[in-house]
Design a protein around this motif. Sequence first.
Motif, PDB file in Angstrom:
ATOM      1  N   GLU A  28       0.823  -1.208   0.000  1.00 48.63           N
ATOM      2  CA  GLU A  28       0.000   0.000   0.000  1.00 48.63           C
ATOM      3  C   GLU A  28       0.859   1.261   0.000  1.00 48.63           C
ATOM      4  O   GLU A  28       0.607   2.208  -0.767  1.00 48.63           O
ATOM      5  N   LEU A  29       1.896   1.274   0.831  1.00 48.73           N
ATOM      6  CA  LEU A  29       2.747   2.460   0.926  1.00 48.73           C
ATOM      7  C   LEU A  29       3.536   2.690  -0.362  1.00 48.73           C
ATOM      8  O   LEU A  29       3.617   3.823  -0.860  1.00 48.73           O
ATOM      9  N   VAL A  30       4.131   1.623  -0.906  1.00 56.35           N
ATOM     10  CA  VAL A  30       4.963   1.783  -2.101  1.00 56.35           C
ATOM     11  C   VAL A  30       4.112   2.164  -3.309  1.00 56.35           C
ATOM     12  O   VAL A  30       4.517   2.979  -4.145  1.00 56.35           O
ATOM     13  N   ARG A  31       2.908   1.607  -3.420  1.00 60.55           N
ATOM     14  CA  ARG A  31       2.024   1.990  -4.526  1.00 60.55           C
ATOM     15  C   ARG A  31       1.617   3.454  -4.390  1.00 60.55           C
ATOM     16  O   ARG A  31       1.506   4.173  -5.384  1.00 60.55           O
ATOM     17  N   ALA A  80      -0.117   4.959  -7.552  1.00 65.84           N
ATOM     18  CA  ALA A  80      -0.992   3.865  -7.969  1.00 65.84           C
ATOM     19  C   ALA A  80      -2.023   3.588  -6.872  1.00 65.84           C
ATOM     20  O   ALA A  80      -1.720   3.679  -5.686  1.00 65.84           O
ATOM     21  N   THR A  81      -3.223   3.240  -7.281  1.00 73.08           N
ATOM     22  CA  THR A  81      -4.264   2.914  -6.313  1.00 73.08           C
ATOM     23  C   THR A  81      -4.055   1.508  -5.762  1.00 73.08           C
ATOM     24  O   THR A  81      -3.324   0.700  -6.331  1.00 73.08           O
ATOM     25  N   MET A  82      -4.719   1.229  -4.649  1.00 82.39           N
ATOM     26  CA  MET A  82      -4.595  -0.057  -3.974  1.00 82.39           C
ATOM     27  C   MET A  82      -5.878  -0.858  -4.172  1.00 82.39           C
ATOM     28  O   MET A  82      -6.900  -0.587  -3.521  1.00 82.39           O
ATOM     29  N   PRO A  83      -5.876  -1.851  -5.072  1.00 76.36           N
ATOM     30  CA  PRO A  83      -7.081  -2.662  -5.251  1.00 76.36           C
ATOM     31  C   PRO A  83      -7.423  -3.410  -3.970  1.00 76.36           C
ATOM     32  O   PRO A  83      -6.540  -3.961  -3.311  1.00 76.36           O
ATOM     33  N   PRO A  84      -8.682  -3.463  -3.570  1.00 76.77           N
ATOM     34  CA  PRO A  84      -9.062  -4.108  -2.305  1.00 76.77           C
ATOM     35  C   PRO A  84      -8.731  -5.599  -2.269  1.00 76.77           C
ATOM     36  O   PRO A  84      -8.498  -6.157  -1.194  1.00 76.77           O
ATOM     37  N   GLU A  85      -8.700  -6.258  -3.433  1.00 78.17           N
ATOM     38  CA  GLU A  85      -8.418  -7.693  -3.447  1.00 78.17           C
ATOM     39  C   GLU A  85      -6.985  -8.025  -3.033  1.00 78.17           C
ATOM     40  O   GLU A  85      -6.668  -9.182  -2.744  1.00 78.17           O
ATOM     41  N   PHE A  86      -6.104  -7.012  -2.993  1.00 75.06           N
ATOM     42  CA  PHE A  86      -4.733  -7.259  -2.541  1.00 75.06           C
ATOM     43  C   PHE A  86      -4.687  -7.712  -1.083  1.00 75.06           C
ATOM     44  O   PHE A  86      -3.707  -8.303  -0.639  1.00 75.06           O
ATOM     45  N   TRP A  87      -5.758  -7.423  -0.330  1.00 77.33           N
ATOM     46  CA  TRP A  87      -5.830  -7.840   1.072  1.00 77.33           C
ATOM     47  C   TRP A  87      -6.321  -9.274   1.216  1.00 77.33           C
ATOM     48  O   TRP A  87      -6.238  -9.860   2.307  1.00 77.33           O
ATOM     49  N   ARG A 120      14.180   0.956  -8.213  1.00 80.26           N
ATOM     50  CA  ARG A 120      12.890   1.627  -8.076  1.00 80.26           C
ATOM     51  C   ARG A 120      12.539   2.535  -9.243  1.00 80.26           C
ATOM     52  O   ARG A 120      11.362   2.659  -9.609  1.00 80.26           O
ATOM     53  N   ASN A 121      13.533   3.181  -9.824  1.00 82.26           N
ATOM     54  CA  ASN A 121      13.222   4.128 -10.901  1.00 82.26           C
ATOM     55  C   ASN A 121      12.929   3.440 -12.232  1.00 82.26           C
ATOM     56  O   ASN A 121      12.463   4.084 -13.172  1.00 82.26           O
ATOM     57  N   LEU A 122      13.175   2.129 -12.304  1.00 85.43           N
ATOM     58  CA  LEU A 122      12.824   1.373 -13.508  1.00 85.43           C
ATOM     59  C   LEU A 122      11.459   0.705 -13.388  1.00 85.43           C
ATOM     60  O   LEU A 122      10.880   0.288 -14.393  1.00 85.43           O
ATOM     61  N   ILE A 123      10.954   0.603 -12.162  1.00 85.71           N
ATOM     62  CA  ILE A 123       9.726  -0.163 -11.939  1.00 85.71           C
ATOM     63  C   ILE A 123       8.486   0.461 -12.580  1.00 85.71           C
ATOM     64  O   ILE A 123       7.731  -0.246 -13.260  1.00 85.71           O
ATOM     65  N   PRO A 124       8.216   1.763 -12.416  1.00 84.35           N
ATOM     66  CA  PRO A 124       6.952   2.288 -12.941  1.00 84.35           C
ATOM     67  C   PRO A 124       6.760   2.057 -14.431  1.00 84.35           C
ATOM     68  O   PRO A 124       5.687   1.600 -14.861  1.00 84.35           O
ATOM     69  N   ALA A 125       7.772   2.355 -15.239  1.00 81.83           N
ATOM     70  CA  ALA A 125       7.628   2.177 -16.690  1.00 81.83           C
ATOM     71  C   ALA A 125       7.492   0.706 -17.053  1.00 81.83           C
ATOM     72  O   ALA A 125       6.754   0.353 -17.985  1.00 81.83           O
TER      73      ALA A 125
END
Length: 337
Positions: free
Chosen positions: A93-96, A101-108, A175-180
Amino acid sequence: MKLATLHDGGRDGHLVVVSRDLARCVAVPEIARTLQAALDDWMRVAPALAAIAAELDAGRLHDAHAFDAGKAMAPLPRAYQWVDGSAYVNHVELVRRARGATMPPEFWTDPLMYQGASDHMLGACEDIVLDDEAWGIDFEGEVAVVTGDVAMGTGEADALAQVRLVMLVNDVSLRNLIPAELAKGFGFLQSKPASAFSPVAITPDELGGAWRDGKVHLPLVTSVNGEPFGRPNAGVDMTFSFGRLIAHVARTRDLAAGTIVGSGTVSNREDGGPGRPASAGGTGYSCIAEQRTVETIVAGKPSTPFMRFGDRVRIEMLDAAGQSVFGAIDQRVRRRA
């Protein structure tokens, strides 16, 4: 018992049994030459290895020699499969949030996992060798388990019974390569270079009461350049147990003995919130990205830089007596020659 792999000139090294205090070790070629060979024949081999461990701890093996964690390879220098979860959903949740990025509820309710590269695993004291600091070099302190053979469709309880070994991980992230990369919709690749593992892997019984409910209930202690960075408890706020993670992977496939399943970055919700840095008296974090996210929440922007060439990270787990359980992951970041 505690097991390690030492260099012998080959890619897979040779298996040694390590004493409980991590001081001594002994090779066991007559039982199994490598850790993978031991895992392939675990029901026959494990009792023989346990007998050696008991003799070693009692000081009755005259062919034992000093164990140097700095010379150890990863327990499994290459593995048939390495899958990593995000069992600490607070971290997800924090990293997204940090990348918008939003946090889909199904991730829980449904584990988030990816399949990483397993053809070359770093030893605990091998350098993290990369080309560019601008990639956003980060560490991720985790716990991992090594399984026996797990049949497709195995349930959570039976999956947990297939845990053979436990170890620590530094799941290096760029980390800087992850979003793309994630924006392509096909998962991690370049943003996840080789991971490093603790000098020894241990059977769950070595943890005593700290191993329960498919979780390791001990703090994971991280320092950067000698300064405390975090000590969250790996048994707290772990949404999905290792039994659940293994069952998730095995839903549509058989798992071969030697499959490594990671917990994801250990993360605690301190006082019901995102927590405080170790420098402010909190439990801190197991990766830089999480600390940067909290800094952004509190101050509007991050202030902790990602790792630079020459920086050092140490990841370790201590028992109730303050003794190292797995030995330490202790790595320096350096530029590729």
